[in-house]
Motif scaffolding. Sequence first.
Motif, PDB file in Angstrom:
ATOM      1  N   ARG A  12       0.835  -1.203   0.000  1.00 60.52           N
ATOM      2  CA  ARG A  12       0.000   0.000   0.000  1.00 60.52           C
ATOM      3  C   ARG A  12       0.868   1.251   0.000  1.00 60.52           C
ATOM      4  NH1 ARG A  12      -5.215   0.909   1.226  1.00 60.52           N
ATOM      5  NH2 ARG A  12      -5.468  -1.226   1.982  1.00 60.52           N
ATOM      6  N   ASP A  13       1.978   1.217   0.761  1.00 57.12           N
ATOM      7  CA  ASP A  13       2.893   2.356   0.781  1.00 57.12           C
ATOM      8  C   ASP A  13       3.504   2.577  -0.594  1.00 57.12           C
ATOM      9  OD1 ASP A  13       2.762   2.977   3.605  1.00 57.12           O
ATOM     10  OD2 ASP A  13       3.834   1.100   3.922  1.00 57.12           O
ATOM     11  N   VAL A  14       3.859   1.485  -1.277  1.00 58.62           N
ATOM     12  CA  VAL A  14       4.438   1.614  -2.615  1.00 58.62           C
ATOM     13  C   VAL A  14       3.456   2.281  -3.557  1.00 58.62           C
ATOM     14  CG1 VAL A  14       5.189   0.339  -4.641  1.00 58.62           C
ATOM     15  CG2 VAL A  14       6.031  -0.306  -2.405  1.00 58.62           C
ATOM     16  N   PHE A  15       2.209   1.825  -3.539  1.00 60.49           N
ATOM     17  CA  PHE A  15       1.229   2.407  -4.438  1.00 60.49           C
ATOM     18  C   PHE A  15       0.952   3.864  -4.078  1.00 60.49           C
ATOM     19  CE2 PHE A  15       0.953  -1.252  -6.679  1.00 60.49           C
ATOM     20  CZ  PHE A  15       0.385  -2.345  -6.037  1.00 60.49           C
ATOM     21  N   ALA A 249      18.568  -9.413  -6.979  1.00 60.36           N
ATOM     22  CA  ALA A 249      17.454  -9.229  -6.051  1.00 60.36           C
ATOM     23  C   ALA A 249      16.210  -9.973  -6.542  1.00 60.36           C
ATOM     24  CB  ALA A 249      17.159  -7.750  -5.871  1.00 60.36           C
ATOM     25  N   TYR A 250      15.973  -9.939  -7.852  1.00 64.77           N
ATOM     26  CA  TYR A 250      14.816 -10.672  -8.382  1.00 64.77           C
ATOM     27  C   TYR A 250      15.073 -12.176  -8.434  1.00 64.77           C
ATOM     28  CZ  TYR A 250      12.012  -6.580  -9.073  1.00 64.77           C
ATOM     29  OH  TYR A 250      11.258  -5.461  -8.822  1.00 64.77           O
ATOM     30  N   VAL A 251      16.331 -12.571  -8.556  1.00 65.17           N
ATOM     31  CA  VAL A 251      16.659 -13.992  -8.402  1.00 65.17           C
ATOM     32  C   VAL A 251      16.334 -14.439  -6.971  1.00 65.17           C
ATOM     33  CG1 VAL A 251      18.542 -15.677  -8.335  1.00 65.17           C
ATOM     34  CG2 VAL A 251      18.400 -14.034 -10.221  1.00 65.17           C
ATOM     35  N   LEU A 275      10.424  -3.011  -1.855  1.00 66.59           N
ATOM     36  CA  LEU A 275      10.098  -2.780  -0.456  1.00 66.59           C
ATOM     37  C   LEU A 275      11.328  -2.788   0.436  1.00 66.59           C
ATOM     38  CD1 LEU A 275       6.794  -4.813  -0.007  1.00 66.59           C
ATOM     39  CD2 LEU A 275       7.118  -2.414  -0.614  1.00 66.59           C
ATOM     40  N   THR A 276      12.439  -3.331  -0.048  1.00 69.07           N
ATOM     41  CA  THR A 276      13.692  -3.233   0.699  1.00 69.07           C
ATOM     42  C   THR A 276      14.308  -1.849   0.548  1.00 69.07           C
ATOM     43  OG1 THR A 276      14.211  -5.593   0.645  1.00 69.07           O
ATOM     44  CG2 THR A 276      16.075  -4.096   0.798  1.00 69.07           C
ATOM     45  N   VAL A 277      14.222  -1.270  -0.635  1.00 66.22           N
ATOM     46  CA  VAL A 277      14.860   0.027  -0.883  1.00 66.22           C
ATOM     47  C   VAL A 277      14.014   1.191  -0.384  1.00 66.22           C
ATOM     48  CG1 VAL A 277      15.710   1.594  -2.670  1.00 66.22           C
ATOM     49  CG2 VAL A 277      16.119  -0.866  -2.875  1.00 66.22           C
ATOM     50  N   THR A 278      12.715   1.170  -0.667  1.00 59.41           N
ATOM     51  CA  THR A 278      11.890   2.369  -0.522  1.00 59.41           C
ATOM     52  C   THR A 278      11.905   2.996   0.870  1.00 59.41           C
ATOM     53  OG1 THR A 278      10.468   1.571  -2.309  1.00 59.41           O
ATOM     54  CG2 THR A 278       9.583   3.308  -0.922  1.00 59.41           C
ATOM     55  N   PRO A 279      11.826   2.250   1.974  1.00 61.00           N
ATOM     56  CA  PRO A 279      11.816   2.918   3.272  1.00 61.00           C
ATOM     57  C   PRO A 279      13.170   3.456   3.704  1.00 61.00           C
ATOM     58  CG  PRO A 279      11.746   0.550   3.576  1.00 61.00           C
ATOM     59  CD  PRO A 279      11.606   0.800   2.099  1.00 61.00           C
ATOM     60  N   GLN A 316       9.051   0.676 -13.216  1.00 65.88           N
ATOM     61  CA  GLN A 316       8.375   0.620 -11.922  1.00 65.88           C
ATOM     62  C   GLN A 316       9.372   0.748 -10.787  1.00 65.88           C
ATOM     63  OE1 GLN A 316       6.931  -3.206 -10.461  1.00 65.88           O
ATOM     64  NE2 GLN A 316       4.960  -2.253 -10.002  1.00 65.88           N
ATOM     65  N   PHE A 317      10.489   0.053 -10.898  1.00 60.20           N
ATOM     66  CA  PHE A 317      11.474   0.045  -9.823  1.00 60.20           C
ATOM     67  C   PHE A 317      11.981   1.454  -9.538  1.00 60.20           C
ATOM     68  CE2 PHE A 317      15.652  -0.229  -7.997  1.00 60.20           C
ATOM     69  CZ  PHE A 317      15.554  -1.237  -7.062  1.00 60.20           C
ATOM     70  N   PHE A 318      12.545   2.115 -10.542  1.00 61.62           N
ATOM     71  CA  PHE A 318      13.165   3.408 -10.296  1.00 61.62           C
ATOM     72  C   PHE A 318      12.143   4.503 -10.016  1.00 61.62           C
ATOM     73  CE2 PHE A 318      16.891   1.387 -12.338  1.00 61.62           C
ATOM     74  CZ  PHE A 318      17.837   1.711 -11.382  1.00 61.62           C
ATOM     75  N   GLN A 319      10.961   4.403 -10.603  1.00 62.53           N
ATOM     76  CA  GLN A 319       9.948   5.412 -10.334  1.00 62.53           C
ATOM     77  C   GLN A 319       9.454   5.307  -8.896  1.00 62.53           C
ATOM     78  OE1 GLN A 319       7.077   6.145 -13.405  1.00 62.53           O
ATOM     79  NE2 GLN A 319       5.462   6.640 -11.938  1.00 62.53           N
ATOM     80  N   THR A 320       9.273   4.089  -8.403  1.00 62.26           N
ATOM     81  CA  THR A 320       8.717   3.914  -7.068  1.00 62.26           C
ATOM     82  C   THR A 320       9.712   4.281  -5.974  1.00 62.26           C
ATOM     83  OG1 THR A 320       7.320   2.126  -7.905  1.00 62.26           O
ATOM     84  CG2 THR A 320       7.548   2.300  -5.525  1.00 62.26           C
ATOM     85  N   ILE A 321      10.991   3.951  -6.145  1.00 63.68           N
ATOM     86  CA  ILE A 321      11.953   4.229  -5.073  1.00 63.68           C
ATOM     87  C   ILE A 321      12.278   5.717  -4.978  1.00 63.68           C
ATOM     88  CG2 ILE A 321      12.963   1.926  -5.227  1.00 63.68           C
ATOM     89  CD1 ILE A 321      15.397   3.199  -6.620  1.00 63.68           C
ATOM     90  N   GLY A 322      11.987   6.494  -6.021  1.00 69.63           N
ATOM     91  CA  GLY A 322      12.184   7.941  -5.952  1.00 69.63           C
ATOM     92  C   GLY A 322      13.650   8.338  -5.899  1.00 69.63           C
TER      93      GLY A 322
END
Length: 365
Positions: A12-15, A249-251, A275-279, A316-322
């Motif tokens: 939910r935080d990611v979205f 990481a995806y592996v 979810l590991t990077v974003t917070p 998605q990855f780079f846009q979400t982590i900001g």
Amino acid sequence: MDDNKNRRFTRRDVFTASAGAAAVIGAAGLPVLATATPAFATDQRHGGGLRAEPLIPSRNRGIILYSVRDRIGAAPDNTGVPYGFERVLARLAEIGYKEIEFAGYTQNTAILGRQITPKEIRKILDDNGLVANGTHAQINPATFDQQMDIALQLGMKNIGTGSDPTSSAYKSDWDAAADTWNELGRRARSRGLRLYTHNHDIAYSFLLDSGPLDANGKPTRSSGVRRLEYFIDKTDPRLVFFEMDIFWAYVARFKHQTYVDRWGRQRTDLFDPILTVTPRSTRFPLFHAKDGDRNPAVPNGHDMVPLGDGDINFQQFFQTIGEQDFHHANWEQDTAPGGSTNPGQSLAFAASSYTNMSELTIYRR
């Protein structure tokens, strides 16, 4: 220490984090988180007041030289393909790369009749408008000062390694590694450097930290905590940083899904790199932008391919982590060299990967 370390970050935080961008794209009738070439021009007459910007700023697009190690280490030949630092770095700058992550400082001695020096490499960087953003060196207390000397001579802001802080599955070893890395990070910071470690998939497997003990007094089961995430929270956020290898990481998401809890029950937990990077986004100054194509038939669940040829959603990855200005993306593909049958392959992959990296786009009003 990190104020957010005890907070559970959810999807939910990611979205929520990407909702603004998604709303802007959706309002224009465009696919959210599309990875293709921008669907409309930046001219606001046609974009409905939107503008398109590079998701990864050009100044932050880099390459680790391990991807083209065959040509860095090549002797002079008649293939017409660049070889050695001078020629290969000139070609990478011509492609568009602005940053270089090193994987060693040597080339074939036949080029100069001796080994090249860090001072000479720095001149090649400067002559081509390139910046050294990091290195995969051996990190240990005994030789750390010498490694920092080289890093500073090359103009780096980050010094790192391609190995995990420990290969152990046990918490006590990760505790010891955290103490060592906090001290090395303090030494690095005193010289204007950030110390970082780079992951492979095993770093995101589960600690053995609970349950019955084995014959050596070691725990045999897990609380569900992943090794590197434990280390992240044990290290000082001012002193120890990370380079996520997105492919590995995806592996890890594919390979490390289950653990046995302290009561002997099998549990499932899917690893999510975002979810590991974003917070803790500013703990990750560097990334390996390494692509993979899903293939459940192989042990890693993915085949390594040039950036843009796989199905990892870098948009998605780079846009979400900001933190677009803070993050630096280094293209890597371990399998890029083509050998004697195709000596130009790694540089060709470097070119196509740069193009695909540059076309990742974020839309703003």
